[in-house]
Design an enzyme around this catalytic site. Structure first.
Site, PDB file in Angstrom:
ATOM      1  N   GLY A  53      19.504  60.101  35.071  1.00 51.73           N
ATOM      2  CA  GLY A  53      19.526  58.634  35.168  1.00 51.73           C
ATOM      3  C   GLY A  53      19.771  58.331  36.553  1.00 51.73           C
ATOM      4  N   TYR A  92      26.122  53.307  19.687  1.00 54.97           N
ATOM      5  CA  TYR A  92      26.713  53.376  21.035  1.00 54.97           C
ATOM      6  C   TYR A  92      27.929  54.159  21.221  1.00 54.97           C
ATOM      7  CZ  TYR A  92      27.576  52.868  25.985  1.00 54.97           C
ATOM      8  OH  TYR A  92      27.930  53.010  27.131  1.00 54.97           O
TER       9      TYR A  92
HETATM   10  N1  LIG Z   1      27.249  49.540  32.899  1.00 57.97           N
HETATM   11  C1  LIG Z   1      28.488  49.727  32.352  1.00 57.97           C
HETATM   12  O1  LIG Z   1      29.159  48.722  32.113  1.00 57.97           O
HETATM   13  C2  LIG Z   1      28.972  50.997  31.568  1.00 57.97           C
HETATM   14  C3  LIG Z   1      30.192  50.979  30.943  1.00 57.97           C
HETATM   15  C4  LIG Z   1      30.384  52.059  30.257  1.00 57.97           C
HETATM   16  C5  LIG Z   1      29.673  53.389  30.362  1.00 57.97           C
HETATM   17  N2  LIG Z   1      28.563  53.122  31.172  1.00 57.97           N
HETATM   18  C6  LIG Z   1      27.647  54.509  31.203  1.00 57.97           C
HETATM   19  O2  LIG Z   1      26.996  54.605  32.325  1.00 57.97           O
HETATM   20  C7  LIG Z   1      25.869  55.349  32.261  1.00 57.97           C
HETATM   21  C8  LIG Z   1      24.889  54.961  33.226  1.00 57.97           C
HETATM   22  O3  LIG Z   1      24.731  53.721  32.752  1.00 57.97           O
HETATM   23  P1  LIG Z   1      24.400  52.341  33.829  1.00 57.97           P
HETATM   24  O4  LIG Z   1      25.038  51.518  33.404  1.00 57.97           O
HETATM   25  O5  LIG Z   1      23.776  52.878  34.908  1.00 57.97           O
HETATM   26  O6  LIG Z   1      22.827  51.865  33.072  1.00 57.97           O
HETATM   27  P2  LIG Z   1      21.315  51.771  33.788  1.00 57.97           P
HETATM   28  O7  LIG Z   1      21.367  51.127  34.905  1.00 57.97           O
HETATM   29  O8  LIG Z   1      20.605  51.487  32.557  1.00 57.97           O
HETATM   30  O9  LIG Z   1      21.116  53.360  33.938  1.00 57.97           O
HETATM   31  C9  LIG Z   1      20.829  54.176  32.889  1.00 57.97           C
HETATM   32  C10 LIG Z   1      19.877  55.235  33.426  1.00 57.97           C
HETATM   33  O10 LIG Z   1      19.516  56.240  32.444  1.00 57.97           O
HETATM   34  C11 LIG Z   1      18.380  56.450  32.184  1.00 57.97           C
HETATM   35  N3  LIG Z   1      17.736  56.902  30.821  1.00 57.97           N
HETATM   36  C12 LIG Z   1      17.746  56.071  29.617  1.00 57.97           C
HETATM   37  N4  LIG Z   1      17.191  56.637  28.733  1.00 57.97           N
HETATM   38  C13 LIG Z   1      16.744  57.944  29.285  1.00 57.97           C
HETATM   39  C14 LIG Z   1      16.307  58.896  28.772  1.00 57.97           C
HETATM   40  N5  LIG Z   1      15.792  59.081  27.268  1.00 57.97           N
HETATM   41  N6  LIG Z   1      15.756  60.034  29.485  1.00 57.97           N
HETATM   42  C15 LIG Z   1      16.255  60.111  30.800  1.00 57.97           C
HETATM   43  N7  LIG Z   1      16.818  59.178  31.203  1.00 57.97           N
HETATM   44  C16 LIG Z   1      17.204  57.948  30.480  1.00 57.97           C
HETATM   45  C17 LIG Z   1      17.697  55.194  32.575  1.00 57.97           C
HETATM   46  O11 LIG Z   1      16.185  55.470  32.928  1.00 57.97           O
HETATM   47  P3  LIG Z   1      15.426  54.308  33.106  1.00 57.97           P
HETATM   48  O12 LIG Z   1      15.695  53.649  34.227  1.00 57.97           O
HETATM   49  O13 LIG Z   1      14.028  54.793  33.373  1.00 57.97           O
HETATM   50  O14 LIG Z   1      15.444  53.400  31.767  1.00 57.97           O
HETATM   51  C18 LIG Z   1      18.703  54.992  33.757  1.00 57.97           C
HETATM   52  O15 LIG Z   1      18.092  55.745  34.884  1.00 57.97           O
HETATM   53  C19 LIG Z   1      25.577  55.701  30.852  1.00 57.97           C
HETATM   54  O16 LIG Z   1      26.083  56.722  30.104  1.00 57.97           O
HETATM   55  C20 LIG Z   1      26.461  54.349  30.154  1.00 57.97           C
HETATM   56  O17 LIG Z   1      26.765  54.450  28.708  1.00 57.97           O
HETATM   57  C21 LIG Z   1      28.141  52.030  31.636  1.00 57.97           C
END
Ligand SMILES: NC(=O)c1ccc[n+]([C@@H]2O[C@H](COP(=O)([O-])OP(=O)(O)OC[C@H]3O[C@@H](n4cnc5c(N)ncnc54)[C@H](OP(=O)(O)O)[C@@H]3O)[C@@H](O)[C@H]2O)c1
Ligand SMILES: *[C@@H]1O[C@H](CO)[C@@H](O)[C@H](O)[C@H]1NC(C)=O
Ligand SMILES: *[C@@H]1O[C@H](CO)[C@@H](O)[C@H](O)[C@H]1NC(C)=O
Length: 334
Positions: free
Chosen positions: A50, A215
């Site tokens: 991701g 989640y």
């Molecule tokens: N943002 C927060 O506040 C927060 C808080 C706690 C934990 N997290 C964790 O941080 C991590 C990164 O999230 P983020 O906040 O950076 O969100 P994001 O901007 O939505 O990035 C998520 C990434 O995961 C990819 N992804 C989703 N489904 C997938 C699949 N089936 N196969 C391969 N890749 C996939 C997305 O690809 P696409 O772009 O193609 O959809 C994107 O590149 C996650 O594990 C999330 O649970 C985030």
């Protein structure tokens, strides 16, 4: 009346200045941190799932700057190529025109859909053929509170992508990681694990679906997976640690509908109080690169410091049972 109005205006102005100051100070701290350690990751290969968006993209940017060969494992090639192009341009601007001064590594885009075991297997097969080493694996991709859906293999989507897809990915790359030791695995979880439970009787949520619970369950699974894997990896010089990034302004909330009228307020609050992706990525970058945590394994981090876990996240019996069931679910039972 007039006094009240003036007071309200002043309060609004003061609030606005305070918010802006918070942002300014935040981004300054971030720049300071970003100025150290260039070249620290030279010669190392890092896989980030991701990596085209949010935290993954910010983590890729920094490790690239530190000299790593960064493999971006992404489900959409076009989005990933666009992100890679942008990261390269940002780097060129930051580094200036002198090619001899360039310490940066390189970016490689590869297709990886964690909602498909077939895709995970194909991805790993190609990676194992092409890459002589893998120093860091960052299980970062995630999906948050989507409407009920199943992966290609019939798993509930959040459990399937956040946990099971990464479970198989890690399993298939473990040999290469061991051969590249000392090497590291970094797992991105969330504080929201607190609201989850591993309900073994309905892992695919066919009886009932609660998107927040699912989640949280997937993020609890990330932690239990880390703990069990750390136990299994003792003595191999492959470490695995898990983190929560804090609340970060990314695309993660794409499935959350915010009413149109509330949106400006939400944007203001998130701009003021949420971390930027570069700030949120600091703990991932730290766990992937810092010499400080050499040999540390099985631990949970926030803001680059170790944190305590709730008892349910350190339950060894649940961790082992989840491991065994995950092996059956992804079809690698030996
Ligand atoms: N943002 C927060 O506040 C927060 C808080 C706690 C934990 N997290 C964790 O941080 C991590 C990164 O999230 P983020 O906040 O950076 O969100 P994001 O901007 O939505 O990035 C998520 C990434 O995961 C990819 N992804 C989703 N489904 C997938 C699949 N089936 N196969 C391969 N890749 C996939 C997305 O690809 P696409 O772009 O193609 O959809 C994107 O590149 C996650 O594990 C999330 O649970 C985030
Ligand atoms: C869904 O799960 C969350 C988190 O576990 C819980 O707080 C909430 O009450 C649940 N909602 C319903 C309708 O059961
Ligand atoms: C782990 O690293 C230590 C120190 O570098 C080394 O002595 C040891 O042989 C390594 N063990 C394995 C299994 O690679």
């Amino acid at each position: 009346m007039a006094v009240a109005t003036v007071a309200a205006l002043l309060a609004a102005l003061g609030g606005g200045l305070w918010l802006a100051a918070r942002r300014f100070v935040g981004s300054r701290a971030q720049r300071l941190q970003g100025s150290a350690d260039s070249g620290l990751m030279r010669g190392k290969t890092v896989l980030i799932t991701g990596a085209n968006s949010g935290l993954g993209r910010a983590t890729a940017a920094e490790l690239l700057r530190m000299g790593a060969r960064v493999i971006m494992g992404c489900r959409d090639r076009a989005r990933a190529e666009a992100a890679a192009g942008q990261l390269r341009r940002e780097l060129d601007q930051a580094e200036g025109p002198r090619p001899d001064a360039r310490a940066a590594g390189e970016l490689v885009v590869k297709e990886l859909d964690l909602a498909s075991l077939r895709s995970v297997r194909a991805f790993c097969q190609e990676l194992l053929q092409e890459e002589p080493r893998l120093d860091v694996l960052i299980n970062n991709a995630g999906i948050f509170q989507c409407p009920y859906a199943k992966t290609e293999d019939g798993f509930e989507m959040q459990f399937g992508v956040n946990h099971l897809g990464h479970f198989l990915l890690t399993h298939l790359l473990l040999g290469l990681l061991k051969n590249s030791a000392p090497s590291r695995i970094v797992v991105v979880s969330s504080k929201l694990y607190k609201y989850g439970d591993i309900n073994f009787e309905d892992l695919n949520s066919e009886q009932s679906y609660n998107k927040s619970f699912c989640y949280s369950r997937s993020k609890l699974a990330n932690i239990l997976f880390t703990r069990e894997l750390a136990r299994r990896l003792e003595g191999t010089n492959v470490t695995v640690n898990v983190l929560h990034p804090g609340i970060v302004r990314t695309n993660l909330g794409r499935h959350i509908n915010i009413p149109l009228l509330v949106k400006p307020l939400f944007n203001l609050v998130s701009w003021a109080f949420f971390k930027t992706p570069a700030e949120g990525a600091q703990t991932s970058i730290f766990l992937a690169s810092s010499p400080e945590i050499e040999g540390v394994s099985g631990k949970y981090f926030g803001d680059c410091k170790e944190e305590e876990l709730l008892p349910k996240a350190v339950d060894e019996l649940v961790a082992r049972k989840l491991w065994d069931i995950s092996e059956v679910m992804v079809g690698i039972l030996k």
